[in-house]
Structures are given as structure tokens and as C-alpha cells.
Design an enzyme around this catalytic site. Sequence first.
Site, PDB file in Angstrom:
ATOM      1  N   GLU A 100     -18.285  -7.245  31.701  1.00  0.00           N
ATOM      2  CA  GLU A 100     -16.920  -6.779  31.399  1.00  0.00           C
ATOM      3  C   GLU A 100     -16.738  -5.334  31.863  1.00  0.00           C
ATOM      4  O   GLU A 100     -15.709  -4.982  32.464  1.00  0.00           O
ATOM      5  CB  GLU A 100     -16.672  -6.889  29.903  1.00  0.00           C
ATOM      6  N   ASP A 125     -14.134  -4.386  34.797  1.00  0.00           N
ATOM      7  CA  ASP A 125     -13.043  -3.443  34.541  1.00  0.00           C
ATOM      8  C   ASP A 125     -12.918  -2.451  35.692  1.00  0.00           C
ATOM      9  O   ASP A 125     -11.813  -2.170  36.170  1.00  0.00           O
ATOM     10  CB  ASP A 125     -13.300  -2.717  33.221  1.00  0.00           C
ATOM     11  N   ASP A 174     -11.120  -9.601  27.889  1.00  0.00           N
ATOM     12  CA  ASP A 174     -12.535  -9.296  28.126  1.00  0.00           C
ATOM     13  C   ASP A 174     -13.193 -10.371  28.989  1.00  0.00           C
ATOM     14  O   ASP A 174     -14.002 -10.066  29.877  1.00  0.00           O
ATOM     15  CB  ASP A 174     -13.282  -9.170  26.801  1.00  0.00           C
ATOM     16  N   GLU A 176     -12.147  -9.883  32.669  1.00  0.00           N
ATOM     17  CA  GLU A 176     -12.878  -8.786  33.306  1.00  0.00           C
ATOM     18  C   GLU A 176     -14.334  -9.167  33.564  1.00  0.00           C
ATOM     19  O   GLU A 176     -14.899  -8.815  34.615  1.00  0.00           O
ATOM     20  CB  GLU A 176     -12.802  -7.534  32.446  1.00  0.00           C
TER      21      GLU A 176
END
Length: 229
Positions: free
Chosen positions: A49, A53, A122, A125
Site C-alpha cells: 500500500e 500510494d 488501501d 493502492e
Amino acid sequence: MVERLAELERALGITFRDRKLLQTALMHRSLFNEQPHLLSNLSDNERLEFLGDSVLHFVTTTWLFQQFPHQNESTLTSWRAALVSTKGLAECAATLNLGQYAFLSRGEDTPKGRQRSKLLADLFEAVIGAIYLDQGLEAARAFIEPFLHERIGTLQTAVLDPTTRLQEIVQSRHKQLPKYYLIDERGPDHQREYVMAVTVEGHEYTGTGPSKKAAKKAAAQAALADIDR
């Protein structure tokens, strides 16, 4: 589990070289809190994650920069913030039904739990992080950009008020919300005037208006004017 991952690969339109990366992207931390013995050969999706991101922000920033060469920095920042917001990413994840593929603890494993915006964002990502590690930046870009194309039209037609624009910029840059507070209230009842202030990164901006809402907008506009310089 194999069929579960294969089904998701079909939904993503991607065949992983290392399917364990996709499996890890779906592993929610709650599962390991409940069954710590799994940590011996599995890990949760938080590192993916974190990576996803960064990849998402880079691809989104580059795409906006290339697609809108004449747009100012403030608007691009607002658009990016909306595109990568928890709400926005959750909507993208929902189109892929990512929630149904997540590995969760018994406490989290409910229909409502699988549709939580934070969980979905989440997961999205983490999947991006897995794609990047498995197949590189261009594959991640090819996965992300269709979602950007689909959602940017809505952002372009939406007229964001100053408070919304400021919130999106501040959240994108500093991961926190602007703080508003009333400084003064003056004048007779039939002609009241309010003075509101907003604090952004230690700087205070003020605005006045016939209502708290109007004064808040004026304060946000003052902050935006400084940020846009």
C-alpha cells in the site's frame, strides 16, 4: 485461493508473474492480529500500500501535467487530491469488486466491512504496488490511467467552492485539515458581520462576511490566493 486470485487477475486484466504479490496485496492486517501464526510465511499489505500510494501519486501527477499543459498548479493540485482521495480510490476499487477478494479477520469479514472506503482505497493502492513490483511502472501506468480518464470529466465540470479546494490542497500536501475558528462577531442583529480565520501550516488567513459560512469562504479564498502565488 488459486481460483480466487485467478478470478481477480481476470477482473484486473493482468496476469501476474509472481502471484504471491497479488495475494499479499489482499492481506489485511486484521487477519494477522487474529491469527499471528500466519506471519511465519505471509505478510500484510501495508508495505505494498505504501509503495502503491507513491506510484499512484507519480502517475497521477505526470498524467495531469501532460494532459493539462495550461492549467495552474492550484487547480492541478485540487484535481490530484480528489483523484487520489480515499473516496475516489474506494470508488475505483468498487468497480473491480476488490472488497470481495480481501483476506480479513472474522471481525472485519462482514458485507459492510468489505465495503468500507478506507479498506477499499488501501486495497487499490496495494494492488498498484503489486503490479509495479511484478511488471514495472508502465504496467502500473496502464492500469491507473483509465481510471483517471474516467473520473477527470466530473472534476472539470464541478465548481469547487474555496473551502473545498483549500481542504483538498491541504490534505494532499500535509495530510491534515485546515482549521477554522471565529475571531469576531460585530454589528447589530439585522446587519451582523462575522470574521473567521483559517490556519494553514502555521499561517493565519482571515475573511469577513454576513454569515459564518460566508466569512469561512472568504478566509479560504485568502489562503488560496497566497498559496497560488
